[in-house]
Design a protein around this motif. Structure first.
Motif, short mmCIF file in Angstrom:
data_model
loop_
_atom_site.label_atom_id
_atom_site.label_comp_id
_atom_site.label_asym_id
_atom_site.label_seq_id
_atom_site.Cartn_x
_atom_site.Cartn_y
_atom_site.Cartn_z
N GLN A 98 -23.80 26.28 -15.00
CA GLN A 98 -22.60 27.03 -15.38
C GLN A 98 -21.97 26.54 -16.68
O GLN A 98 -21.30 27.31 -17.37
N PHE A 99 -22.19 25.27 -17.03
CA PHE A 99 -21.49 24.69 -18.18
C PHE A 99 -22.47 23.92 -19.05
O PHE A 99 -23.54 23.47 -18.58
N LEU B 223 -21.72 28.23 -19.96
CA LEU B 223 -23.09 28.60 -20.33
C LEU B 223 -23.28 30.11 -20.12
O LEU B 223 -22.99 30.63 -19.04
N ALA B 224 -23.72 30.80 -21.18
CA ALA B 224 -23.88 32.25 -21.12
C ALA B 224 -25.26 32.63 -21.66
O ALA B 224 -25.96 31.83 -22.28
N ALA B 225 -25.64 33.90 -21.40
CA ALA B 225 -26.92 34.43 -21.86
C ALA B 225 -26.74 35.86 -22.33
O ALA B 225 -25.82 36.56 -21.87
N ARG C 126 -33.93 36.78 -25.74
CA ARG C 126 -32.88 36.25 -24.86
C ARG C 126 -32.28 35.00 -25.49
O ARG C 126 -33.01 34.04 -25.81
N PHE C 127 -30.97 35.02 -25.67
CA PHE C 127 -30.23 33.87 -26.19
C PHE C 127 -29.47 33.21 -25.04
O PHE C 127 -28.92 33.89 -24.18
N GLU C 128 -29.43 31.89 -25.07
CA GLU C 128 -28.73 31.13 -24.04
C GLU C 128 -28.05 29.95 -24.70
O GLU C 128 -28.66 29.23 -25.50
N GLY C 129 -26.77 29.75 -24.38
CA GLY C 129 -26.01 28.65 -24.96
C GLY C 129 -24.54 28.79 -24.67
O GLY C 129 -24.12 29.59 -23.81
#
Length: 262
Positions: free
Chosen positions: A53-54, A134-136, A168-171
């Motif tokens: 989540q973070f 943390l998001a996508a 897909r981006f994640e960060g």
């Protein structure tokens, strides 16, 4: 009676060195047996939080500086072999609200963790914490077909294939706000006369905390010669004027009857 002078014996360097080494070793052993030594050591630390989540936006410290007091042997072991000890676990229940390490609670945990020495305090350097959610995000990839530079009389004769079609981006959520809604890819080749099949680097933002599923895509399409010119587009037809409305006929009842009275 003749007097003879006694010759001085040469100094044996290896023997002298061994004597000095033995004296230093005895002094060190006596010093390590004493108590109430105080030193600063780097103690390993492990942060416990919900990693699904973070995400930390600044590097988390791997060690903390701790002032400890105790027996010389125990301090020697803590000073020279700190990473053989298991790291202290520091839980973070609310990462978005936690901005600093609580040194008082950390010192208490270290006291329970390292029972053979006395923990005086935790030094206040590198204790700042920064977390983000943390998001996508899925972003489509589109080829700039209008910008393809073709040779004379050449046209794109097939569909433009792109693989992968989405990235897909994640960060951290704040970094994802800078990611475009669509990734436009330009074909760098000039005066194309043959079919195209290349891997192109994506124009995407680069950041150590931002992870992308791919940083390049494969683009392919067919190119053929145009044998006859394309027919011109049909000319727009002029709009027909609206028909004029006819005047309404007067009803028979509205006609004036002749007056037959004389």
């Amino acid at each position: 009676m003749s007097l003879t002078t006694a010759q001085s014996r040469p100094v044996q360097l290896p023997t002298l060195f061994l004597c000095l080494l033995a004296a230093a070793l005895i002094w060190l052993l006596n010093a390590l047996n004493k108590n109430s030594y105080t030193v600063n050591v780097q103690y390993p630390i492990e942060f416990v939080y919900d990693q699904k989540q973070f995400v930390p936006t600044s590097p988390l410290p791997k060690t903390v500086t701790v002032s400890i007091t105790g027996n010389g042997w125990k301090l020697f072991r803590q000073s020279w072999l700190p990473f053989r000890s298991s790291p202290i676990r520091y839980p973070i229940a609310h990462p978005l609200k936690t901005k600093f390490i609580n040194t008082a609670s950390l010192a208490t945990s270290l006291t329970d963790h390292a029972k053979d020495v006395r923990v005086n305090f935790v030094a206040g350097d590198t204790l700042e914490l920064n977390f983000d959610r943390l998001a996508a995000q899925e972003v489509p990839v589109v080829v700039d077909s209008a910008g393809i530079d073709l040779a004379e009389q050449m046209v794109v004769s097939s569909l433009i294939n792109v693989s992968p079609r989405t990235i897909r981006f994640e960060g951290p959520a704040r970094l994802l706000r800078g990611v475009p809604d669509t990734i436009h890819v330009k074909i760098p080749a000039r005066r194309l006369a043959l079919s195209y099949d290349e891997e192109l680097r994506l124009p995407i933002p680069r950041h150590p905390l931002l992870r992308a599923s791919a940083d390049q895509v494969a683009v392919s399409f067919e190119v053929a010669e145009l044998l006859q010119p394309l027919p011109p587009p049909p000319a727009p037809q002029p709009e027909k004027p609206a028909a004029a409305s006819k005047p309404a006929k007067a009803s028979k009842s509205s006609k004036t009857k002749p007056d037959r009275r004389k």
